[in-house]
Design a protein around this motif. Structure first.
Motif, mmCIF file in Angstrom:
data_model
loop_
_atom_site.group_PDB
_atom_site.id
_atom_site.type_symbol
_atom_site.label_atom_id
_atom_site.label_comp_id
_atom_site.label_asym_id
_atom_site.label_seq_id
_atom_site.Cartn_x
_atom_site.Cartn_y
_atom_site.Cartn_z
ATOM 1 N N UNK A 88 0.877 -1.342 -0.232
ATOM 2 C CA UNK A 88 0.194 0.082 0.083
ATOM 3 C C UNK A 88 0.852 1.275 0.063
ATOM 4 N N UNK A 89 1.924 1.125 -0.040
ATOM 5 C CA UNK A 89 3.160 2.224 -0.129
ATOM 6 C C UNK A 89 3.544 2.395 -1.418
ATOM 7 N N UNK A 90 3.586 1.622 -2.379
ATOM 8 C CA UNK A 90 4.330 1.665 -3.603
ATOM 9 C C UNK A 90 3.560 1.423 -4.624
ATOM 10 N N UNK A 91 3.668 1.754 -5.897
ATOM 11 C CA UNK A 91 2.899 1.500 -7.055
ATOM 12 C C UNK A 91 3.751 0.144 -7.638
ATOM 13 N N UNK A 92 4.803 0.061 -7.569
ATOM 14 C CA UNK A 92 5.568 -0.985 -8.054
ATOM 15 C C UNK A 92 6.689 -1.461 -7.006
ATOM 16 N N UNK A 93 6.971 -2.749 -7.155
ATOM 17 C CA UNK A 93 7.835 -3.461 -6.106
ATOM 18 C C UNK A 93 8.885 -4.143 -7.130
ATOM 19 N N UNK A 94 10.203 -3.899 -7.210
ATOM 20 C CA UNK A 94 11.168 -4.382 -8.205
ATOM 21 C C UNK A 94 12.085 -5.368 -7.263
ATOM 22 N N UNK A 95 11.785 -6.490 -7.485
ATOM 23 C CA UNK A 95 12.943 -7.781 -6.858
ATOM 24 C C UNK A 95 14.139 -8.057 -7.885
ATOM 25 N N UNK A 96 15.211 -8.166 -7.332
ATOM 26 C CA UNK A 96 16.227 -8.399 -8.132
ATOM 27 C C UNK A 96 16.453 -9.810 -7.864
ATOM 28 N N UNK A 97 16.253 -10.779 -8.836
ATOM 29 C CA UNK A 97 16.523 -11.987 -8.784
ATOM 30 C C UNK A 97 17.873 -12.501 -9.496
ATOM 31 N N UNK A 98 17.925 -13.436 -10.116
ATOM 32 C CA UNK A 98 19.245 -13.802 -10.824
ATOM 33 C C UNK A 98 18.727 -14.874 -12.026
ATOM 34 N N UNK A 99 19.796 -14.702 -13.037
ATOM 35 C CA UNK A 99 19.776 -15.573 -14.085
ATOM 36 C C UNK A 99 20.286 -16.926 -13.914
ATOM 37 N N UNK A 150 15.951 -10.177 -13.692
ATOM 38 C CA UNK A 150 16.942 -11.121 -13.697
ATOM 39 C C UNK A 150 18.193 -10.711 -14.239
ATOM 40 N N UNK A 151 19.440 -10.195 -13.455
ATOM 41 C CA UNK A 151 20.439 -9.891 -14.093
ATOM 42 C C UNK A 151 21.275 -11.211 -14.214
#
Length: 337
Positions: A88-99, A150-151
């Motif tokens: 409820x505090x952000x319009x987008x949440x980005x998670x950095x996963x892994x290739x 996914x980097x």
């Protein structure tokens, strides 16, 4: 547009931070403040340890964000905390996963976002998969606005990207400068992708605030494929020395080492990978990785050579390399009689 980065000073996130501050973003960095002096001015610093949930909750109590990105989450329990803090505090949440989370062994070396996620060799990768599963469940069931990135192997000016190394990567460069042999896993012909962090940053920023990226997983890599022999040749050329390579099987290296070569090699770098970035280019029109590896690695080598504090020696790894190479020589002599 207002964004919050949890971290913000690492190999990937520092480049994004630098580019965003030139593009008019209102950027907040939540971290312990250990490396903020290396960043340009303009970011709002929220100094705290993300593990202290109560303290962080107080810091963000009156803030709303267009984007929150966590660069230092590795296990689902950490994302459970993020969900409590930023629901409820952000319009987008980005998670950095892994290739590295992609299927190992691969059924096809050509990788896109539809490639299955399964890595029995590396706990790090399995934890990233579990994180993705957790977030996508929240997206499906509650509409939590997640984007998964996914980097693959992303590098900057502070560290030389390699396949086989010890606690850092300088010792391999030092061996090259001393005209000593260096170890390349396998026969050096498997394909790999190196992505400069400035290229990664452009793709990442293009996904921020992008409504088409909500609920999606997107890989960000260069389109350039190199063999490990070419990678090491480019590093040696940037150092101005000839490459003296010794090729050693990944399984032998894993068996001989106390380092996590099983995950990092057999579960990742020993596999040929070629990334299909069509999805990224559809979501971020005009994206292109422009830093060729032989050019980027020269910038890295010049920077490392100019900064002695980055030249951290690893005598244990150096001695281990000598032992492995000597063991191979002894095996050849024993077989030949």
């Amino acid at each position: 547009m207002r964004a919050l980065f949890i971290g913000g000073t690492g190999t990937i996130s520092a480049a994004i931070t630098r580019q965003m501050l030139t593009q008019g973003w209102e950027l907040y960095l939540l971290n312990r403040g250990n490396r903020n002096d290396s960043l340009p001015e303009g970011a709002h610093i929220l100094q705290a340890d993300i593990r202290d949930e109560e303290a962080v909750a107080r810091l963000v109590e009156n803030l709303q964000f267009d984007v929150v990105a966590d660069f230092i989450a590795f296990e689902p329990v950490q994302l459970e905390r993020d969900y409590r803090l930023f629901r409820g505090r952000t319009k987008q949440f980005i998670f950095i996963s892994s290739a590295s989370a992609y299927q190992k062994p691969l059924s096809d070396y050509r990788i896109d976002e539809g490639t299955p996620l399964a890595n029995p060799y590396w706990l790090y990768s399995r934890n990233k998969i579990a994180c993705e599963d957790f977030l996508m469940k929240l997206y499906r069931e509650e509409g939590f606005p997640v984007t998964i990135v996914r980097p693959s192997h992303t590098y900057d000016e502070r560290s030389i990207p390699l396949g086989v190394h010890g606690k850092g990567t300088w010792q391999v460069a030092k061996r090259m400068l001393e005209h000593k042999p260096v170890i390349i896993h396998g026969d050096g012909t498997s394909l790999w992708t190196m992505t400069h962090n400035s290229d990664f940053a452009r793709g990442f920023i293009g996904l921020m605030g992008n409504l088409h990226a909500i609920g999606e997983a997107v890989q960000i890599t260069s389109d350039e494929s190199l063999t490990w022999n070419q990678i090491y040749e480019a590093i040696a050329a940037a150092l101005g020395v000839p490459l003296k390579a010794v090729h050693v099987s990944s399984e032998f290296l894993d068996a001989c080492s106390t380092e996590d070569f099983r995950g990092g090699l057999i579960g990742d770098k020993a596999n040929s990978v070629v990334f299909n970035n069509a999805k990224l280019k559809r979501l971020v029109p005009g994206f292109a990785a422009t830093v060729r590896f032989d050019q980027g690695i020269r910038q890295t080598i010049d920077h490392v050579l100019a900064h002695p504090e980055l030249q951290k020696e690893d005598p244990e790894f150096d001695a281990w390399c000598d032992l492995v190479i000597q063991a191979l020589d002894n095996a050849v002599k024993a077989v030949r009689g």
